[in-house]
Motif scaffolding. Structure first.
Motif, PDB file in Angstrom:
ATOM      1  N   PHE A   6      45.463  31.482  28.433  1.00 10.76           N
ATOM      2  CA  PHE A   6      45.865  32.823  28.829  1.00 10.76           C
ATOM      3  C   PHE A   6      45.839  32.926  30.341  1.00 10.76           C
ATOM      4  O   PHE A   6      45.154  32.160  31.009  1.00 10.76           O
ATOM      5  CB  PHE A   6      44.911  33.868  28.224  1.00 10.76           C
ATOM      6  CG  PHE A   6      44.831  33.814  26.727  1.00 10.76           C
ATOM      7  CD1 PHE A   6      45.778  34.450  25.958  1.00 10.76           C
ATOM      8  CD2 PHE A   6      43.803  33.124  26.092  1.00 10.76           C
ATOM      9  CE1 PHE A   6      45.719  34.415  24.576  1.00 10.76           C
ATOM     10  CE2 PHE A   6      43.735  33.082  24.716  1.00 10.76           C
ATOM     11  CZ  PHE A   6      44.690  33.724  23.957  1.00 10.76           C
ATOM     12  N   ARG A   7      46.544  33.888  30.852  1.00 13.79           N
ATOM     13  CA  ARG A   7      46.596  34.123  32.289  1.00 13.79           C
ATOM     14  C   ARG A   7      45.941  35.476  32.570  1.00 13.79           C
ATOM     15  O   ARG A   7      46.186  36.451  31.874  1.00 13.79           O
ATOM     16  CB  ARG A   7      48.049  34.144  32.758  1.00 13.79           C
ATOM     17  CG  ARG A   7      48.189  34.266  34.272  1.00 13.79           C
ATOM     18  CD  ARG A   7      49.647  34.190  34.731  1.00 13.79           C
ATOM     19  NE  ARG A   7      50.196  32.874  34.412  1.00 13.79           N
ATOM     20  CZ  ARG A   7      51.245  32.667  33.611  1.00 13.79           C
ATOM     21  NH1 ARG A   7      51.867  33.676  33.047  1.00 13.79           N
ATOM     22  NH2 ARG A   7      51.679  31.446  33.372  1.00 13.79           N
ATOM     23  N   VAL A   8      45.124  35.521  33.616  1.00 16.64           N
ATOM     24  CA  VAL A   8      44.500  36.777  34.037  1.00 16.64           C
ATOM     25  C   VAL A   8      45.572  37.609  34.736  1.00 16.64           C
ATOM     26  O   VAL A   8      46.209  37.145  35.683  1.00 16.64           O
ATOM     27  CB  VAL A   8      43.314  36.528  34.993  1.00 16.64           C
ATOM     28  CG1 VAL A   8      42.739  37.828  35.505  1.00 16.64           C
ATOM     29  CG2 VAL A   8      42.240  35.712  34.306  1.00 16.64           C
ATOM     30  N   THR A   9      45.779  38.833  34.263  1.00 12.73           N
ATOM     31  CA  THR A   9      46.771  39.712  34.886  1.00 12.73           C
ATOM     32  C   THR A   9      46.122  40.763  35.777  1.00 12.73           C
ATOM     33  O   THR A   9      46.730  41.230  36.731  1.00 12.73           O
ATOM     34  CB  THR A   9      47.627  40.441  33.828  1.00 12.73           C
ATOM     35  OG1 THR A   9      46.768  41.193  32.985  1.00 12.73           O
ATOM     36  CG2 THR A   9      48.437  39.455  33.031  1.00 12.73           C
ATOM     37  N   GLU A  10      44.870  41.116  35.460  1.00 16.03           N
ATOM     38  CA  GLU A  10      44.218  42.164  36.233  1.00 16.03           C
ATOM     39  C   GLU A  10      42.710  42.021  36.137  1.00 16.03           C
ATOM     40  O   GLU A  10      42.160  41.783  35.068  1.00 16.03           O
ATOM     41  CB  GLU A  10      44.643  43.536  35.681  1.00 16.03           C
ATOM     42  CG  GLU A  10      44.188  44.710  36.489  1.00 16.03           C
ATOM     43  CD  GLU A  10      44.688  46.022  35.901  1.00 16.03           C
ATOM     44  OE1 GLU A  10      44.281  47.061  36.446  1.00 16.03           O
ATOM     45  OE2 GLU A  10      45.450  46.025  34.922  1.00 16.03           O
ATOM     46  N   ALA A  11      42.038  42.143  37.275  1.00 14.97           N
ATOM     47  CA  ALA A  11      40.582  42.141  37.315  1.00 14.97           C
ATOM     48  C   ALA A  11      40.139  43.598  37.446  1.00 14.97           C
ATOM     49  O   ALA A  11      40.429  44.257  38.439  1.00 14.97           O
ATOM     50  CB  ALA A  11      40.073  41.324  38.491  1.00 14.97           C
ATOM     51  N   LEU A  12      39.425  44.117  36.435  1.00 21.37           N
ATOM     52  CA  LEU A  12      39.055  45.531  36.407  1.00 21.37           C
ATOM     53  C   LEU A  12      37.692  45.817  37.020  1.00 21.37           C
ATOM     54  O   LEU A  12      37.308  46.968  37.158  1.00 21.37           O
ATOM     55  CB  LEU A  12      39.078  46.036  34.957  1.00 21.37           C
ATOM     56  CG  LEU A  12      40.422  45.886  34.250  1.00 21.37           C
ATOM     57  CD1 LEU A  12      40.285  46.245  32.785  1.00 21.37           C
ATOM     58  CD2 LEU A  12      41.465  46.748  34.910  1.00 21.37           C
ATOM     59  N   GLY A  13      36.946  44.798  37.358  1.00 25.09           N
ATOM     60  CA  GLY A  13      35.609  44.989  37.927  1.00 25.09           C
ATOM     61  C   GLY A  13      34.535  44.888  36.868  1.00 25.09           C
ATOM     62  O   GLY A  13      34.789  45.030  35.675  1.00 25.09           O
ATOM     63  N   ASN A  14      33.311  44.606  37.305  1.00 21.65           N
ATOM     64  CA  ASN A  14      32.155  44.427  36.412  1.00 21.65           C
ATOM     65  C   ASN A  14      32.408  43.368  35.350  1.00 21.65           C
ATOM     66  O   ASN A  14      31.930  43.468  34.236  1.00 21.65           O
ATOM     67  CB  ASN A  14      31.761  45.743  35.744  1.00 21.65           C
ATOM     68  CG  ASN A  14      31.158  46.711  36.721  1.00 21.65           C
ATOM     69  OD1 ASN A  14      30.628  46.290  37.744  1.00 21.65           O
ATOM     70  ND2 ASN A  14      31.235  47.981  36.429  1.00 21.65           N
ATOM     71  N   GLY A  15      33.198  42.344  35.682  1.00 22.22           N
ATOM     72  CA  GLY A  15      33.423  41.238  34.763  1.00 22.22           C
ATOM     73  C   GLY A  15      34.448  41.504  33.684  1.00 22.22           C
ATOM     74  O   GLY A  15      34.543  40.731  32.742  1.00 22.22           O
ATOM     75  N   ALA A  16      35.250  42.562  33.792  1.00 20.25           N
ATOM     76  CA  ALA A  16      36.275  42.870  32.787  1.00 20.25           C
ATOM     77  C   ALA A  16      37.636  42.406  33.295  1.00 20.25           C
ATOM     78  O   ALA A  16      37.980  42.617  34.465  1.00 20.25           O
ATOM     79  CB  ALA A  16      36.305  44.362  32.492  1.00 20.25           C
ATOM     80  N   TYR A  17      38.408  41.780  32.392  1.00 23.98           N
ATOM     81  CA  TYR A  17      39.705  41.231  32.770  1.00 23.98           C
ATOM     82  C   TYR A  17      40.732  41.532  31.695  1.00 23.98           C
ATOM     83  O   TYR A  17      40.418  41.558  30.509  1.00 23.98           O
ATOM     84  CB  TYR A  17      39.610  39.714  32.965  1.00 23.98           C
ATOM     85  CG  TYR A  17      38.693  39.332  34.091  1.00 23.98           C
ATOM     86  CD1 TYR A  17      39.157  39.274  35.392  1.00 23.98           C
ATOM     87  CD2 TYR A  17      37.355  39.044  33.856  1.00 23.98           C
ATOM     88  CE1 TYR A  17      38.314  38.939  36.439  1.00 23.98           C
ATOM     89  CE2 TYR A  17      36.508  38.711  34.892  1.00 23.98           C
ATOM     90  CZ  TYR A  17      36.995  38.660  36.179  1.00 23.98           C
ATOM     91  OH  TYR A  17      36.161  38.343  37.209  1.00 23.98           O
ATOM     92  N   LYS A  18      41.974  41.721  32.131  1.00 28.24           N
ATOM     93  CA  LYS A  18      43.105  41.846  31.216  1.00 28.24           C
ATOM     94  C   LYS A  18      43.819  40.508  31.206  1.00 28.24           C
ATOM     95  O   LYS A  18      43.986  39.879  32.248  1.00 28.24           O
ATOM     96  CB  LYS A  18      44.059  42.953  31.651  1.00 28.24           C
ATOM     97  CG  LYS A  18      43.535  44.339  31.335  1.00 28.24           C
ATOM     98  CD  LYS A  18      44.671  45.336  31.407  1.00 28.24           C
ATOM     99  CE  LYS A  18      44.193  46.675  30.920  1.00 28.24           C
ATOM    100  NZ  LYS A  18      44.459  46.873  29.521  1.00 28.24           N
ATOM    101  N   LEU A  19      44.255  40.099  30.017  1.00 27.70           N
ATOM    102  CA  LEU A  19      44.894  38.792  29.854  1.00 27.70           C
ATOM    103  C   LEU A  19      46.297  38.941  29.294  1.00 27.70           C
ATOM    104  O   LEU A  19      46.641  39.955  28.704  1.00 27.70           O
ATOM    105  CB  LEU A  19      44.067  37.922  28.895  1.00 27.70           C
ATOM    106  CG  LEU A  19      42.610  37.668  29.240  1.00 27.70           C
ATOM    107  CD1 LEU A  19      41.954  36.870  28.135  1.00 27.70           C
ATOM    108  CD2 LEU A  19      42.475  36.959  30.561  1.00 27.70           C
ATOM    109  N   GLU A  20      47.079  37.871  29.483  1.00 29.31           N
ATOM    110  CA  GLU A  20      48.377  37.767  28.833  1.00 29.31           C
ATOM    111  C   GLU A  20      48.579  36.322  28.421  1.00 29.31           C
ATOM    112  O   GLU A  20      47.947  35.416  28.966  1.00 29.31           O
ATOM    113  CB  GLU A  20      49.505  38.228  29.764  1.00 29.31           C
ATOM    114  CG  GLU A  20      49.770  37.294  30.930  1.00 29.31           C
ATOM    115  CD  GLU A  20      50.932  37.716  31.802  1.00 29.31           C
ATOM    116  OE1 GLU A  20      51.513  38.785  31.542  1.00 29.31           O
ATOM    117  OE2 GLU A  20      51.248  36.980  32.743  1.00 29.31           O
TER     118      GLU A  20
END
Length: 150
Positions: free
Chosen positions: A115-129
């Motif tokens: 998967f590719r990280v699309t967005e780093a939301l902070g506090n270790g949370a990430y959105k993937l695609e």
């Protein structure tokens, strides 16, 4: 239930009964077997001690609260000292942990996908695609992700 209320906690070194009522409880065995505590009971002294214990009860509760808070901080410090924070950048390739229901047997892979990280939301949370561009509907914590190397 009686044993729970009359056993001192390791953190506070006080029994729940004594923190509520200000004195230690006398268990039924002490009365039936005539323990020294039961035999040496004097009502007048007991009433005086009870008054003193009730006056000091707030201090005992405060000491117990401080001990519990100290233990919590020690545990937190120990946990944080072993924690290795991981930061991922946008466009990093990742693998994610599988859910238990996705495992067919004990030899099934514990990590899936690329998967590719699309967005780093902070506090270790990430959105993937997915690599094809399909979005993954939820966020993922860094503890459930690891780098994917081709």
């Amino acid at each position: 239930m009686w044993a729970y209320h009359t056993t001192p906690y390791s953190t506070t070194r006080e029994t729940p009964f004594s923190l509520v009522y200000g004195s230690d409880a006398m268990i039924p065995v002490e009365i039936q077997e005539s323990s020294p505590r039961f035999q040496n009971f004097v009502a007048e002294e007991s009433n005086e001690e009870r008054k003193v214990n009730l006056d000091l009860l707030d201090e005992v509760r405060e000491e117990a609260r401080i001990k519990v808070e100290t233990l919590k901080r020690r545990v937190e410090y120990k946990h944080n000292s072993k924690l290795k924070p991981r930061q991922f950048q946008v466009t990093n390739l990742m693998m994610r942990k599988t859910y238990p229901y996705q495992l067919e047997n004990k030899l099934s892979p514990k990590w899936i996908g690329s998967f590719r990280v699309t967005e780093a939301l902070g506090n270790g949370a990430y959105k993937l695609e997915t690599l094809e561009g399909g979005t993954i509907p939820r966020t993922w914590n860094a503890t459930n992700l690891k780098f994917y190397f081709n």
